[in-house]
Scaffold this active site. Structure first.
Site, mmCIF file in Angstrom:
data_model
loop_
_atom_site.group_PDB
_atom_site.id
_atom_site.type_symbol
_atom_site.label_atom_id
_atom_site.label_comp_id
_atom_site.label_asym_id
_atom_site.label_seq_id
_atom_site.Cartn_x
_atom_site.Cartn_y
_atom_site.Cartn_z
ATOM 1 C CG LEU A 81 -1.980 -1.195 1.122
ATOM 2 C CD1 LEU A 81 -2.869 -1.207 2.354
ATOM 3 C CD2 LEU A 81 -2.810 -1.180 -0.151
ATOM 4 C CB CYS A 82 4.458 1.961 -0.151
ATOM 5 S SG CYS A 82 4.946 1.697 1.545
ATOM 6 C CG HIS A 83 0.993 6.633 -2.289
ATOM 7 N ND1 HIS A 83 0.630 6.492 -0.967
ATOM 8 C CD2 HIS A 83 -0.150 6.923 -2.961
ATOM 9 C CE1 HIS A 83 -0.665 6.699 -0.836
ATOM 10 N NE2 HIS A 83 -1.168 6.956 -2.030
ATOM 11 C CD GLU A 119 9.270 5.365 0.147
ATOM 12 O OE1 GLU A 119 8.368 5.057 -0.650
ATOM 13 O OE2 GLU A 119 9.018 5.864 1.267
ATOM 14 C CG ASP A 133 23.941 -12.583 0.812
ATOM 15 O OD1 ASP A 133 23.789 -13.820 0.970
ATOM 16 O OD2 ASP A 133 24.274 -12.081 -0.283
#
Length: 163
Positions: A81-83, A119, A133
């Site tokens: 639901l992020c723009h 973000e 990683d």
């Protein structure tokens, strides 16, 4: 729930998931800064003390920074639901902290109608995952911890975490 109680913004009146309508909002300069801590252990931290640690996959810090920026740019693809935002800037820093940790900070900027904290959080998180990683061959005891928003400005309400 009373009218004064906080409401979840990503639910409609029927309680179903919904994107927030930012159409009526004003365009403002917005900034968010997020942090992730990576507890590497003293042995691995000692290897990175003098600078970036080269591995078979490439230099750890440089690779993590690029991965974090790339992830921040793709936040809307990862979190439903992020723009989608055209970021103005995204900077990631990585610092060693004795006795055994790294602190990764992501600062993101946009001029827009919605905030950019997701973000910044995504950038810090993916940079931390990239460090994991790239260093996991040396230890599986690496811990990613304390992913948090530090600051956000430019929206309806500003936020600053006091350390």
């Amino acid at each position: 729930m009373s009218d004064l109680a906080p409401k979840l913004t990503h639910l409609n009146e029927a309680g179903q998931p919904a994107m927030v309508n930012v159409g009526p909002k004003a365009m403002t300069a917005r900034l968010a800064r997020a942090r992730a801590r990576v507890r590497l252990g003293a042995d691995i931290l000692a290897l990175v003390q003098a600078g970036d640690l080269p591995t078979r996959k490439g230099p750890v810090f440089q690779t993590a920074i690029i991965a974090g920026v790339m992830a921040a740019k793709k936040t809307a693809d990862l979190i439903p639901l992020c723009h989608p935002l055209g970021m103005d800037d995204c900077q990631i820093t990585i610092e060693t902290v004795q006795p055994d940790s790294l602190v990764i900070e992501c600062t993101a900027r946009v001029t827009g109608k919605t905030g950019i904290e997701m973000e910044a959080l995504t950038g810090a998180s993916v940079a931390a995952l990239t460090v994991y990683d790239m260093c996991k061959a040396m230890s599986h005891d690496i811990v990613i911890e304390e992913i948090r928003l530090l600051d956000k400005t430019g929206g309806k309400s500003d936020f600053h975490h006091a350390d």
